[in-house]
Motif scaffolding. Structure first.
Motif, PDB file in Angstrom:
ATOM      1  N   THR A  65       0.843  -1.195   0.000  1.00 30.86           N
ATOM      2  CA  THR A  65       0.000   0.000   0.000  1.00 30.86           C
ATOM      3  C   THR A  65       0.880   1.248   0.000  1.00 30.86           C
ATOM      4  O   THR A  65       2.044   1.195   0.362  1.00 30.86           O
ATOM      5  N   ASP A  66       0.268   2.372  -0.408  1.00 29.54           N
ATOM      6  CA  ASP A  66       0.973   3.647  -0.255  1.00 29.54           C
ATOM      7  C   ASP A  66       0.721   4.125   1.174  1.00 29.54           C
ATOM      8  O   ASP A  66       0.037   3.460   1.955  1.00 29.54           O
ATOM      9  N   ARG A  70      -3.897   3.141   0.327  1.00 32.53           N
ATOM     10  CA  ARG A  70      -4.429   2.640  -0.937  1.00 32.53           C
ATOM     11  C   ARG A  70      -3.575   1.471  -1.417  1.00 32.53           C
ATOM     12  O   ARG A  70      -2.345   1.559  -1.436  1.00 32.53           O
ATOM     13  N   THR A  71      -4.217   0.408  -1.839  1.00 30.92           N
ATOM     14  CA  THR A  71      -3.508  -0.783  -2.300  1.00 30.92           C
ATOM     15  C   THR A  71      -2.880  -0.519  -3.661  1.00 30.92           C
ATOM     16  O   THR A  71      -3.552  -0.095  -4.601  1.00 30.92           O
ATOM     17  N   VAL A  72      -1.567  -0.738  -3.766  1.00 32.82           N
ATOM     18  CA  VAL A  72      -0.860  -0.576  -5.037  1.00 32.82           C
ATOM     19  C   VAL A  72      -0.467  -1.934  -5.623  1.00 32.82           C
ATOM     20  O   VAL A  72      -0.167  -2.036  -6.804  1.00 32.82           O
ATOM     21  N   GLN A  74      -2.032  -5.933  -5.246  1.00 31.87           N
ATOM     22  CA  GLN A  74      -3.015  -6.813  -4.643  1.00 31.87           C
ATOM     23  C   GLN A  74      -2.336  -7.941  -3.879  1.00 31.87           C
ATOM     24  O   GLN A  74      -1.188  -8.284  -4.144  1.00 31.87           O
ATOM     25  N   TYR A  99       6.298   3.207   0.578  1.00 32.55           N
ATOM     26  CA  TYR A  99       5.242   2.197   0.494  1.00 32.55           C
ATOM     27  C   TYR A  99       5.372   1.242   1.670  1.00 32.55           C
ATOM     28  O   TYR A  99       6.466   1.026   2.199  1.00 32.55           O
TER      29      TYR A  99
END
Length: 118
Positions: A65-66, A70-72, A74, A99
């Motif tokens: 995630t950032d 938010r998922t960057v 999966q 990240y």
């Protein structure tokens, strides 16, 4: 591979066949049941590797995630064998920044902060 007290001594052999023993040394070993996680290289520009040490075979879920959550990347599953494991992560398409890599193994969660540079 086990916690406990281990005893060691050395035997010094001379060229003439003579020998001597050293004093006995006791070493207490306490193994951590928690998996260990390390990312390298860090900072990274293209690829980083996660180094995971686990005591028993298991499956790890890896999510990236950032810093806003938010998922960057999966969640992906990785089979782990007992001992040291390496998981490659491609960071080439990520923007410069920080990240969080989240690794879930059963009920245990571990985090590693990585810095992406170009």
């Amino acid at each position: 591979s086990r916690s406990g007290t281990y005893y060691y001594r050395l035997k010094q052999m001379d060229y003439d066949g003579g020998y001597e023993y050293s004093e006995i040394i006791a070493i207490d070993v306490v193994l951590n049941a928690q998996p260990s996680l390390k990312a390298y290289p860090n900072p990274v520009s293209v690829n980083t590797q996660l180094e995971l040490f686990v005591m028993t075979s298991d499956v790890a879920q890896v999510t990236m995630t950032d810093l806003m959550g938010r998922t960057v990347r999966q969640s992906t599953s990785h089979k782990l064998s007992a001992g040291l494991n390496t998981i490659d992560i491609n960071c080439a398409d990520l923007s410069v920044g920080s990240y969080i890599v989240l690794v879930r193994i059963g009920d245990i969660q571990q985090y590693e902060l990585i810095q992406v540079t170009k």
